[in-house]
Write a protein that holds these residues in place. Structure first.
Motif, PDB file in Angstrom:
ATOM      1  N   ALA A 151      -2.811  -7.299  10.143  1.00 15.38           N
ATOM      2  CA  ALA A 151      -3.697  -6.471  10.963  1.00 15.38           C
ATOM      3  C   ALA A 151      -3.411  -4.987  10.741  1.00 15.38           C
ATOM      4  O   ALA A 151      -4.334  -4.167  10.706  1.00 15.38           O
ATOM      5  CB  ALA A 151      -3.523  -6.840  12.432  1.00 15.38           C
ATOM      6  N   MET A 152      -2.122  -4.635  10.586  1.00 16.19           N
ATOM      7  CA  MET A 152      -1.769  -3.243  10.343  1.00 16.19           C
ATOM      8  C   MET A 152      -2.309  -2.758   9.005  1.00 16.19           C
ATOM      9  O   MET A 152      -2.800  -1.617   8.884  1.00 16.19           O
ATOM     10  CB  MET A 152      -0.244  -3.073  10.401  1.00 16.19           C
ATOM     11  CG  MET A 152       0.244  -1.669  10.068  1.00 16.19           C
ATOM     12  SD  MET A 152      -0.433  -0.393  11.175  1.00 16.19           S
ATOM     13  CE  MET A 152       0.604  -0.644  12.607  1.00 16.19           C
ATOM     14  N   HIS A 153      -2.253  -3.602   7.977  1.00 13.29           N
ATOM     15  CA  HIS A 153      -2.808  -3.203   6.676  1.00 13.29           C
ATOM     16  C   HIS A 153      -4.306  -2.948   6.779  1.00 13.29           C
ATOM     17  O   HIS A 153      -4.821  -1.996   6.179  1.00 13.29           O
ATOM     18  CB  HIS A 153      -2.515  -4.283   5.633  1.00 13.29           C
ATOM     19  CG  HIS A 153      -1.132  -4.194   5.048  1.00 13.29           C
ATOM     20  ND1 HIS A 153      -0.753  -3.185   4.183  1.00 13.29           N
ATOM     21  CD2 HIS A 153      -0.045  -4.990   5.216  1.00 13.29           C
ATOM     22  CE1 HIS A 153       0.521  -3.359   3.829  1.00 13.29           C
ATOM     23  NE2 HIS A 153       0.972  -4.451   4.447  1.00 13.29           N
ATOM     24  N   VAL A 154      -4.998  -3.762   7.552  1.00 11.34           N
ATOM     25  CA  VAL A 154      -6.438  -3.549   7.734  1.00 11.34           C
ATOM     26  C   VAL A 154      -6.679  -2.250   8.489  1.00 11.34           C
ATOM     27  O   VAL A 154      -7.582  -1.474   8.140  1.00 11.34           O
ATOM     28  CB  VAL A 154      -7.065  -4.750   8.476  1.00 11.34           C
ATOM     29  CG1 VAL A 154      -8.520  -4.461   8.833  1.00 11.34           C
ATOM     30  CG2 VAL A 154      -6.982  -6.003   7.621  1.00 11.34           C
ATOM     31  N   LEU A 155      -5.889  -1.985   9.519  1.00 12.84           N
ATOM     32  CA  LEU A 155      -6.040  -0.740  10.267  1.00 12.84           C
ATOM     33  C   LEU A 155      -5.772   0.463   9.373  1.00 12.84           C
ATOM     34  O   LEU A 155      -6.488   1.480   9.441  1.00 12.84           O
ATOM     35  CB  LEU A 155      -5.076  -0.738  11.462  1.00 12.84           C
ATOM     36  CG  LEU A 155      -5.062   0.531  12.325  1.00 12.84           C
ATOM     37  CD1 LEU A 155      -6.431   0.780  12.942  1.00 12.84           C
ATOM     38  CD2 LEU A 155      -3.999   0.430  13.422  1.00 12.84           C
ATOM     39  N   ARG A 156      -4.773   0.377   8.499  1.00  8.94           N
ATOM     40  CA  ARG A 156      -4.473   1.481   7.589  1.00  8.94           C
ATOM     41  C   ARG A 156      -5.601   1.678   6.571  1.00  8.94           C
ATOM     42  O   ARG A 156      -5.920   2.824   6.201  1.00  8.94           O
ATOM     43  CB  ARG A 156      -3.154   1.199   6.863  1.00  8.94           C
ATOM     44  CG  ARG A 156      -1.925   1.370   7.762  1.00  8.94           C
ATOM     45  CD  ARG A 156      -0.703   0.702   7.158  1.00  8.94           C
ATOM     46  NE  ARG A 156      -0.290   1.292   5.898  1.00  8.94           N
ATOM     47  CZ  ARG A 156       0.573   2.298   5.777  1.00  8.94           C
ATOM     48  NH1 ARG A 156       1.108   2.834   6.864  1.00  8.94           N
ATOM     49  NH2 ARG A 156       0.906   2.768   4.591  1.00  8.94           N
ATOM     50  N   MET A 157      -6.221   0.583   6.140  1.00  9.36           N
ATOM     51  CA  MET A 157      -7.369   0.702   5.230  1.00  9.36           C
ATOM     52  C   MET A 157      -8.529   1.418   5.915  1.00  9.36           C
ATOM     53  O   MET A 157      -9.208   2.256   5.314  1.00  9.36           O
ATOM     54  CB  MET A 157      -7.808  -0.691   4.769  1.00  9.36           C
ATOM     55  CG  MET A 157      -6.840  -1.356   3.805  1.00  9.36           C
ATOM     56  SD  MET A 157      -7.261  -3.100   3.499  1.00  9.36           S
ATOM     57  CE  MET A 157      -8.921  -2.943   2.854  1.00  9.36           C
ATOM     58  N   VAL A 158      -8.746   1.102   7.191  1.00 10.25           N
ATOM     59  CA  VAL A 158      -9.796   1.775   7.955  1.00 10.25           C
ATOM     60  C   VAL A 158      -9.451   3.252   8.124  1.00 10.25           C
ATOM     61  O   VAL A 158     -10.327   4.129   8.008  1.00 10.25           O
ATOM     62  CB  VAL A 158      -9.979   1.093   9.331  1.00 10.25           C
ATOM     63  CG1 VAL A 158     -10.944   1.895  10.202  1.00 10.25           C
ATOM     64  CG2 VAL A 158     -10.481  -0.331   9.159  1.00 10.25           C
ATOM     65  N   ASN A 159      -8.178   3.560   8.377  1.00 14.76           N
ATOM     66  CA  ASN A 159      -7.750   4.957   8.495  1.00 14.76           C
ATOM     67  C   ASN A 159      -7.984   5.711   7.195  1.00 14.76           C
ATOM     68  O   ASN A 159      -8.476   6.854   7.200  1.00 14.76           O
ATOM     69  CB  ASN A 159      -6.277   5.030   8.872  1.00 14.76           C
ATOM     70  CG  ASN A 159      -5.977   4.555  10.279  1.00 14.76           C
ATOM     71  OD1 ASN A 159      -4.835   4.269  10.624  1.00 14.76           O
ATOM     72  ND2 ASN A 159      -7.004   4.432  11.119  1.00 14.76           N
ATOM     73  N   GLU A 160      -7.637   5.096   6.064  1.00 11.83           N
ATOM     74  CA  GLU A 160      -7.788   5.753   4.760  1.00 11.83           C
ATOM     75  C   GLU A 160      -9.253   5.924   4.384  1.00 11.83           C
ATOM     76  O   GLU A 160      -9.601   6.836   3.608  1.00 11.83           O
ATOM     77  CB  GLU A 160      -7.065   4.940   3.684  1.00 11.83           C
ATOM     78  CG  GLU A 160      -5.543   4.954   3.848  1.00 11.83           C
ATOM     79  CD  GLU A 160      -4.858   3.981   2.900  1.00 11.83           C
ATOM     80  OE1 GLU A 160      -5.584   3.312   2.129  1.00 11.83           O
ATOM     81  OE2 GLU A 160      -3.612   3.881   2.948  1.00 11.83           O
ATOM     82  N   ALA A 161     -10.123   5.064   4.947  1.00  4.07           N
ATOM     83  CA  ALA A 161     -11.558   5.166   4.662  1.00  4.07           C
ATOM     84  C   ALA A 161     -12.247   6.169   5.582  1.00  4.07           C
ATOM     85  O   ALA A 161     -13.484   6.234   5.608  1.00  4.07           O
ATOM     86  CB  ALA A 161     -12.213   3.795   4.796  1.00  4.07           C
TER      87      ALA A 161
END
Length: 423
Positions: free
Chosen positions: A79-89
C-alpha cells in the motif's frame, strides 16, 4: 403475525451494537480532541481489524499463528508503494480511500502463497511454520532495501493523494473517520463470514477435523480459505496503518507485532466476536499510555497475559459473560457483597504487586537506586526497608484475603445455595 413479530423483535435487538458503536465513534473526536487522542483512536481501530482477522485463525479455526504480522506488514508495504507512486505522479492515480484495498489484496496474495504451505498441518507444526515464515520475512525486510526501505523504512504523504469525495485528509480527524469507516465494513464482513457455511465448517474443523472430513469437507481446504481471508483483513489493517502513520518499517512484520495481536486477541477472549475488539482496544491503550508512566510496561503485559491464561482462559469478555449468566440465573442473589469483597481484595493485591514491581525495577535498573522516585503519589527511596515492607504487606493482605477468605466464602455460599436448590 404475532409470531413473526416475536421472532423479529430479538433480531432487531441484536443489531443495537452496529448502530450504537458507529455513533460513539463519530462523537469521540469531539470529546477527545487532542492530536494524541485521535491518533490513539485511529490505531485502536486498526488494531481491532487486525485482531478480528487473527481471531479468524485462532478462535474460529483453532490455528495458533506466530507470524500474522507478515500479512499486516506486507499489505502495508505494498500500500505504501502505491501511495508513493501516487505522490510521484503529482497526486494523480488511485484515490486515498481505496489504498487500503491494495493492502488487503496484497495480504490475500501473500496469504495464498504462504498458506498453501502452512495449513497442510495444524497444531504445533502449523505454529512453528508460521514462526519460521515470520522470521524469514522480517530478515528479508532488512536485506531487500529496494522494496522494504531498510531500517529507515518507507515514507509517504496522504495529503498528496486524490480523494473520491474531495476530502482533505491533512487533518487527523478526517483520517480517523476514514479508518473507522473501513473498520466498520471489515467488522461486518468478518461477522457475516462467521454465519456462512465456511464459518461453521471452520468451527467444525477446529473442534473435530476427523468428523468434518467424514461429512465430506476437506479440513486442509477449509483452513486454507480461512487463512487467506484472515490474511486479506490483516492486509487491510496494514493499508490503514499507512494512511494513519505515513511510514512503514521492519517493525510491522516483526515478532513484536505478531505477539501484540496474539496478546490482544487472547486477553479479550477468542471465543467471542467482541473479545478481540475489547482486547485490541485494551492493549493499544495500555501500550500507548502505560509506557509513559512506567518503564516496566512490557512486564505488565506479560503478567496480564499469564494471568489471563492461568485464571481466565476465556478472556475478559468470557469472564464478564459468565458473570452475566450467573447474575441472570440468580447466582448473585444473596452473595453480591462477597463478590464485591473478592474483587476489592484482588485489586488491593494487584496494587501491592505493582508497588513491588516498580520498586524492583527502580532498584535493579536505575543508575542510582538510592535516588528518590515517585510511587503512587509518594516519594520513596528504593534502598530503604519501609517501602518494601509496606508494598509486600499490601500485596500479601490483598491476595491472602482473596484466596484464603473471600473465595472460600463465596464457594461455600454458592455450594450451599446449589444444594438447597436441588433439595
Amino acid at each position: 403475525m404475532a409470531t413473526n413479530t416475536a421472532v423479529g423483535k430479538p433480531s432487531l435487538l441484536k443489531l443495537w451494537p452496529w448502530v450504537v458503536i458507529p455513533i460513539v465513534a463519530i462523537i469521540l473526536p469531539h470529546i477527545f480532541d487532542s492530536g494524541h487522542d485521535i491518533n490513539l483512536m485511529s490505531h485502536m481501530s486498526i488494531a481491532i481489524i487486525f485482531a478480528l482477522s487473527y481471531n479468524m485463525l485462532l478462535g474460529n479455526t483453532g490455528l495458533l499463528s506466530f507470524g500474522h504480522a507478515v500479512y499486516f506488514g506486507l499489505g502495508a508495504y505494498v500500500a505504501m508503494h502505491v501511495l508513493r507512486m501516487v505522490n510521484e505522479a503529482g497526486g494523480e492515480g488511485l484515490p486515498l480511500e481505496l489504498i487500503p484495498l491494495v493492502g488487503a489484496l496484497a495480504g490475500m496474495g501473500f496469504g495464498i502463497i504462504f498458506g498453501a504451505v502452512s495449513v497442510r498441518r495444524a497444531g504445533v507444526v502449523f505454529a512453528m511454520i508460521t514462526l519460521g515464515v515470520g522470521a524469514l520475512v522480517h530478515s528479508s525486510s532488512l536485506m531487500f532495501t529496494d522494496f522494504f526501505g531498510g531500517e529507515a523504512g518507507l515514507f509517504g504523504d496522504r495529503t498528496y493523494a486524490p480523494s473520491m469525495f474531495g476530502i482533505d485528509y491533512g487533518s487527523s480527524v478526517s483520517t480517523y473517520y476514514l479508518i473507522v469507516a473501513w473498520t466498520l465494513v471489515a467488522a461486518i464482513l468478518i461477522y457475516l463470514l462467521k454465519k456462512t457455511p465456511l464459518g461453521w465448517m471452520a468451527n467444525a474443523v477446529r473442534d473435530n477435523p476427523e468428523r468434518a472430513q467424514f461429512v465430506g469437507y476437506d479440513p486442509t481446504f477449509v483452513r486454507f480459505f480461512q487463512f487467506v481471508l484472515s490474511a486479506l483483513f490483516a492486509g487491510l489493517a496494514g493499508g490503514l496503518h499507512v494512511l494513519s502513520d505515513e511510514i512503514v518499517n521492519d517493525e510491522v512484520v516483526g515478532q513484536i507485532q505478531s505477539g501484540a495481536v496474539l496478546l490482544g486477541t487472547y486477553i479479550g477472549g477468542i471465543g467471542y466476536f467482541v473479545g478481540p475488539i475489547v482486547g485490541a482496544s485494551i492493549v493499544t491503550i495500555l501500550e500507548s499510555s502505560l509506557s509513559t508512566y512506567t518503564d516496566a510496561w512490557v512486564l505488565y503485559f506479560g503478567l496480564l497475559f499469564i494471568g489471563i491464561v492461568m485464571f481466565a482462559p476465556m478472556g475478559i469478555v468470557g469472564v464478564i459473560h459468565l458473570q452475566y449468566l450467573s447474575w441472570k440465573a440468580g447466582g448473585w442473589k444473596g452473595n453480591t457483597g462477597i463478590r464485591l469483597y473478592l474483587l476489592l481484595a484482588g485489586l488491593v493485591g494487584i496494587f501491592g504487586l505493582v508497588c513491588v514491581i516498580e520498586l524492583s525495577y527502580h532498584y535493579f535498573r536505575s543508575w542510582d537506586p538510592s535516588a528518590p522516585f515517585g510511587l503512587m503519589g509518594f516519594t520513596v527511596d528504593a534502598t530503604g526497608a519501609m517501602p518494601w515492607l509496606v508494598s509486600f504487606a499490601i500485596a500479601i493482605a490483598g491476595f491472602g484475603a482473596m484466596l484464603l477468605h473471600a473465595k472460600p466464602m463465596l464457594a461455600r455460599r454458592t455450594g450451599a445455595k446449589t444444594e438447597g436448590g436441588k433439595a
